[in-house]
Design a protein around this motif. Structure first.
Motif, PDB file in Angstrom:
ATOM      1  N   ASP A 102      -0.002  25.082  63.972  1.00 43.98           N
ATOM      2  CA  ASP A 102      -0.668  26.256  64.477  1.00 43.98           C
ATOM      3  C   ASP A 102      -2.128  25.981  64.678  1.00 43.98           C
ATOM      4  O   ASP A 102      -2.561  26.174  65.828  1.00 43.98           O
ATOM      5  CB  ASP A 102      -0.450  27.599  63.848  1.00 43.98           C
ATOM      6  CG  ASP A 102       0.960  27.948  63.957  1.00 43.98           C
ATOM      7  OD1 ASP A 102       1.571  28.781  62.946  1.00 43.98           O
ATOM      8  OD2 ASP A 102       1.638  27.682  65.102  1.00 43.98           O
ATOM      9  N   SER A 103      -2.791  25.671  63.817  1.00 44.68           N
ATOM     10  CA  SER A 103      -4.308  25.341  63.953  1.00 44.68           C
ATOM     11  C   SER A 103      -4.674  24.433  64.707  1.00 44.68           C
ATOM     12  O   SER A 103      -5.459  24.609  65.611  1.00 44.68           O
ATOM     13  CB  SER A 103      -4.912  24.927  62.498  1.00 44.68           C
ATOM     14  OG  SER A 103      -4.836  26.039  61.722  1.00 44.68           O
ATOM     15  N   VAL A 104      -3.920  23.247  64.987  1.00 44.09           N
ATOM     16  CA  VAL A 104      -4.157  22.230  65.967  1.00 44.09           C
ATOM     17  C   VAL A 104      -3.774  22.532  67.346  1.00 44.09           C
ATOM     18  O   VAL A 104      -4.363  22.257  68.164  1.00 44.09           O
ATOM     19  CB  VAL A 104      -3.347  20.734  65.551  1.00 44.09           C
ATOM     20  CG1 VAL A 104      -3.860  19.931  66.684  1.00 44.09           C
ATOM     21  CG2 VAL A 104      -4.018  20.381  64.102  1.00 44.09           C
TER      22      VAL A 104
ATOM     23  N   GLU B  81      -3.735  25.460  68.366  1.00 44.22           N
ATOM     24  CA  GLU B  81      -4.642  26.780  68.895  1.00 44.22           C
ATOM     25  C   GLU B  81      -5.400  26.508  69.948  1.00 44.22           C
ATOM     26  O   GLU B  81      -5.141  27.229  71.075  1.00 44.22           O
ATOM     27  CB  GLU B  81      -5.653  27.102  67.798  1.00 44.22           C
ATOM     28  CG  GLU B  81      -6.224  28.486  68.085  1.00 44.22           C
ATOM     29  CD  GLU B  81      -7.012  29.166  67.032  1.00 44.22           C
ATOM     30  OE1 GLU B  81      -7.000  28.597  65.802  1.00 44.22           O
ATOM     31  OE2 GLU B  81      -7.456  30.174  67.086  1.00 44.22           O
TER      32      GLU B  81
ATOM     33  N   GLY C 247      -7.787  19.296  65.535  1.00 44.36           N
ATOM     34  CA  GLY C 247      -7.787  20.361  66.310  1.00 44.36           C
ATOM     35  C   GLY C 247      -8.720  20.367  67.465  1.00 44.36           C
ATOM     36  O   GLY C 247      -8.574  20.872  68.529  1.00 44.36           O
TER      37      GLY C 247
END
Lengths: 343, 305, 326
Positions: A121-123, A125, A182
């Protein structure tokens, strides 16, 4: 390492097509009831294609403020930021487009990742915010593929194994790689890294720095590394800009600035770096003054060893040191210092 | 690194769901360790079951004054376990049906209050500048409105009905939630991952829904249970004062009736005490659950961030 | 002269519900009066646990074996009253993260005076205040600083206040846990110079803990390197930094490249992998998974700390000491 990556940087010539440029940039902070603080007080800085520039200075010198205004988080009070010649807009729409080309890697990887979001999810985003599903260059790729690609570019292989981990399950080095992934996911042309390794263990710093170098070599990524660590600058920078109290006081290639420093502040900084045993340590007294009370004349003069021990007097410039502020250095060009004694 | 190997069959989203389920199971396991919370949950379950099953276990006609079969203020007997009220109705039937109203009003009013409070709290914490400040002033303004006079005025203007009762309670209890959410939001806004989201290009909506809200939710959750407790107390108070719906029986209205019928002087304790005890028990159980939840969620917030 | 601080075969294990975490595994360390000893290592190596155990500040879940002799007396067996007397008057600590170690709502002067009045209730307020002034002067701060609150001060000033606090009761031993980590290089130099001066003037013993080997190399007399709870190298500080023998020390030293060393240009040196998880320590030599010089024997044998170079250096590595695994 490889000798082909020579120490000379490709962009010392002043004609350069600077990728990102700050021109007479000023950022002033106003707080109620207090005099305005000039965090960035007139800076010219240029970063060329595929170039690594280190912005060096102590806390309070304005380097983080400068970095944030270069990435659009802090609107300048005066002067401008130009990317590929175009001035940076202030509207959210303009900034959105800009974000795909210039990214920021923050200092503390632990804080930079939302603890409730998985690595995936973080990457992803950035991709989701910009609605990117296919990469540039025609090839159609799904979000998962882009995330995997970014993670492996950041050195986390195989990327799928780490998709579902949460930040607290990872080591510091891995977290920093996730943050870098990210930023890479948006395929920027320039990354600004604020103290990328200062909160990591010493033995893994080298890996992250090597990664940054590799990204420059493989992807042609430009980098602006903000740091207080001169050793780090020596490790990876092509050019160095030394900041003091909101101004760049010396600029040149890493070899020039770190081996033949001109400005007394640079010399003092180098002399107290523990690894340097060639120079006599010059421990400056006091600390960097408050940016709301910048000294008159040369802003460094109250702490300047050259003024204190009479060297400036003997050269006849002591009067200038007290009365006039040296000119703002140009964005690129030959090795120069904002100093009356050693310009 | 301890990642389960994925890829082959399931998408990351499915696996994220699995993780969320696992987290829920862990939360439940931890909740089980709080004896007080379990007690509260148990008591609450009993009351909830009674309320839901009311039509099955009692006869609705038991609420009708005209169809009452008991004598006036009869003491508890084998026929009427809690005796009768001044109209001859079974107090037990009244208690069970009254619980439905009390719980319903409490839950609905809380839903309204949480919705308004969370939205305004989030917005006033997130938006700097005049918008956030204006919302904050609005919150403070509503905070100081005295509950009872407002309720009286609104009932007088809008009429005495259940919907108005829910409205009044919801409208006067949201500021407390809003302030709590706002202060949490303010602290989360300072975190580096919010800055990273902005750098990635996130707009306000993305920042608030993907970052702030999920981190605020645990606190919201714990606060909700406490708000329900307060809402039920408020309903009891208003009904007791005669400001509730005159056509419905609730624990508050039972207390009011008991008072009016002179239950104290005649010693008809079976009419007065059961509704009071019921309110206390329900409020207590919500409070205990809320406290247990806070204990569970807060240390995690601390250790994660 | 007998040692000021003598740690003998110290082991500290944290007992949790699930696991036992060995934070310190059999460490010997000595500090003499007027000497500064550096303790180097990264996160998880056990150096902070070691530091807090010296004053018996370790958490209750920690199990401690071995002995810690401060001026001949074993801290671990002291009674409560003697321990209180030792704390701050015998040995004191400068903590990492000065802002979080100070009370934000109490003036700095009062915080420095606190241990003074705690240890000797007969000290008058005026005497305590003048001692505070004396201490501030010793650390290079103006006496007006006593009236400030911690958040008014800069990072360097706060750290000096922490040092002043540590000196308050005239201890013989000072333990400084990463005192300069969050500071800029110039302020770091100032603080280190101050510590060196104090060691000289007051003849205290200083245990300086840092992950920055270059700092220890230039400030300390001797240095000890820890990895995964063990001492893996020790010797004269500057020599250790300039000519490391253990592969880990070499990597640690290389992480802080010498400006001007062309071999380091565009060649950052680091170690693969991560510092070991105490729950899951590698077999044999705990460093072997990350070691460029590891051989098969390394995974099966835990090397002993043995002297080399006529006793000037001690290293725990079979490739260096030529130790023969049994």
């Amino acid at each position: 390492m490889n000798a082909s990556t020579t120490a000379t940087n490709p962009n010392t010539a002043s004609d350069t097509r600077a990728l990102l440029e700050a021109s007479r940039l000023q950022v002033t902070f106003t707080a109620r009831g207090r005099p305005p603080a000039r965090g960035v007080d007139g800076v010219n800085l240029a970063i060329g294609q595929g170039e690594i520039v280190a912005l060096v200075g102590e806390s309070g010198c304005g380097k983080t403020t400068l970095a944030r205004s270069l990435v659009g988080l802090e609107p300048p009070s005066d002067g401008e930021v130009r990317f590929e010649g175009e001035t940076l807009g202030t509207s959210t729409k303009d900034l959105r487009r800009y974000r795909r080309r210039v990214q920021l890697v923050l200092q503390d990887p632990t804080g930079a990742l939302n603890p409730r979001h998985s690595v995936y999810d973080s990457v992803a985003e950035g991709l989701r915010i910009h609605g990117v599903v296919s990469s540039r260059g025609g090839e159609d790729r799904s979000e998962t593929q882009l995330v995997a690609h970014a993670l492996s570019q950041a050195g986390l292989r195989p990327p799928e194994r780490i998709f579902l981990n949460y930040p607290h399950e990872l080591s510091g080095g891995q977290r920093q790689r996730v943050v870098i992934a990210g930023a890479l996911a948006l395929q920027p042309e320039l990354i600004i890294a604020d103290e990328p390794v200062s909160s990591l263990d010493a033995s893994i710093r080298g890996e992250i720095l090597a990664l940054l170098l590799k990204l420059r070599d493989d992807l042609g990524l430009s980098l602006l590394v903000v740091t207080h660590d001169l050793g780090l600058a020596w490790n990876i920078a092509d050019r160095i800009a030394v900041m003091y109290l909101g101004r760049v006081v010396e600029m040149g290639t890493a070899e020039e600035v770190l081996q033949r420093p001109k400005h007394p502040y640079t010399k003092a900084l180098l002399s107290v770096v523990p690894e340097m045993d060639e120079l006599e340590p010059q421990v400056l007294r006091g600390e960097i003054p408050d940016p709301s009370r910048i000294p008159r004349g040369c802003r460094f003069h109250p702490r300047c060893p050259a003024l204190a021990d009479g060297e400036a007097e003997r050269a006849g410039v002591a009067g200038d040191c007290l009365a006039t502020s040296p000119d703002v250095l140009p964005a690129a060009g030959p090795h120069a210092a904002a100093c009356h004694l050693h310009p | 690194m301890s990642a389960p190997s994925s890829t082959t069959t399931q998408t990351p989203r499915q696996l994220t769901w699995q993780r969320r389920q696992a987290a829920a199971v862990r939360t439940w396991a931890e909740f089980r360790r709080h004896k007080s919370g379990l007690f509260g949950l148990g008591v609450l379950t009993v009351f909830a079951m009674l309320a839901v099953l009311a039509p099955l276990i009692t006869d609705r006609s038991g609420l009708s004054v005209t169809q009452s079969t008991g004598g006036v203020l009869e003491a508890p007997s084998s026929e009427f376990w809690l005796g009768t009220d001044q109209s001859g109705r079974s107090v037990l039937t009244l208690l069970i049906w009254g619980g439905r109203i009390s719980l319903l009003v409490g839950l609905l009013a809380t839903a309204i209050s949480m919705l308004i409070g969370t939205v305004i709290g989030l917005a006033s914490g997130h938006f700097k500048g005049w918008f956030g400040a204006a919302l904050f002033r609005l919150t403070e303004w509503f905070l100081v409105i005295p509950f009872l006079p407002l309720a009286i005025v609104l009932q007088a203007v809008l009429g005495a009905s259940l919907a108005n009762l829910i409205f009044v309670i919801g409208v006067t209890s949201w500021p407390g939630t809003a302030l709590l959410i706002r202060s949490q939001t303010l602290s989360i806004e300072e975190r580096p991952y919010l800055e990273r989201a902005r750098v990635l290009g996130a707009g306000n909506w993305h920042q608030m829904t993907r970052h702030v809200l999920p981190n605020v939710m645990p606190m919201v959750f714990a606060n909700t249970t406490l708000t329900v407790a307060i809402a039920i107390l408020s309903e009891t108070t208003l009904s007791f004062l005669g400001l509730g719906d005159p056509l419905r029986v609730s624990w508050g209205s039972m207390l009011d009736d008991a008072f009016a019928a002179g239950a104290i002087t005649t010693g008809a304790w079976w009419f007065l005490i059961p509704p009071g005890v019921a309110v206390i028990l329900v409020v207590l159980s919500f409070t205990l659950i809320g406290q247990a939840l806070e204990e569970i969620f807060n240390p995690r917030l601390r250790e994660r961030s | 002269m007998s040692a000021l601080l003598e740690i003998q075969d110290l082991s500290v294990t944290y007992r949790t519900r699930e696991d036992d975490l060995p934070a310190v595994r059999g460490v010997d360390l000595t500090v003499n009066a007027g000497e500064s000893v550096g303790l180097a290592g990264e996160s998880g190596c056990g150096k902070s646990t070691l530091a807090s155990t010296i004053l018996r500040l370790q958490p209750p879940s920690a199990e401690v074996t071995g002995a810690i002799l401060v001026e001949g007396e074993d801290v671990l067996t002291l009674g409560w009253g003697e321990l209180r007397a030792l704390r701050w008057a015998g040995a004191s600590m400068v903590f990492q993260g000065a802002l979080h170690s100070m009370n934000p709502v109490q003036r700095v002067g009062d915080q420095i005076a606190e241990p003074i009045t705690l240890h000797d209730s007969s000290v008058s307020a005026r005497d305590a205040a003048s001692r505070v002034e004396e201490l501030l002067d010793q650390v290079g701060l103006r006496s007006a600083t006593a009236r400030s609150y911690p958040h008014h001060l800069s990072g360097g000033q706060r750290q000096r206040v922490m040092i002043a606090m540590a000196l308050a009761c005239r201890p013989r031993l000072i333990i400084a846990d990463e005192p300069t980590t969050a500071l800029d290089v110039m302020v770091q130099a100032q603080v280190l110079a101050l510590l060196a001066d104090l060691v000289n003037e007051l003849q205290v013993g200083l245990l300086l803990i840092s992950h920055d080997l270059s700092v220890l190399g230039t400030t300390c007399d001797r240095a000890v390197v820890m990895y995964a709870g063990r001492v893996i190298e020790q010797g004269a500080a500057f020599d250790l930094f300039a000519r490391p023998r253990h592969p880990y020390t070499t990597a640690l030293a290389a992480a802080f490249p010498r400006v001007g060393n062309h071999a380091a240009r565009y060649a950052p040196a680091g170690l693969p992998g991560d510092p070991p998880d105490p729950r899951d320590l590698p077999s044999g030599c705990t460093f072997h998974p990350r070691c460029a010089r590891a051989v098969d024997a390394c995974s099966g044998h835990d090397p002993r700390l043995l002297s080399i170079d006529d006793g000037e250096r001690a290293v725990a590595c079979i490739r260096v000491t030529q130790e023969v695994p049994v």
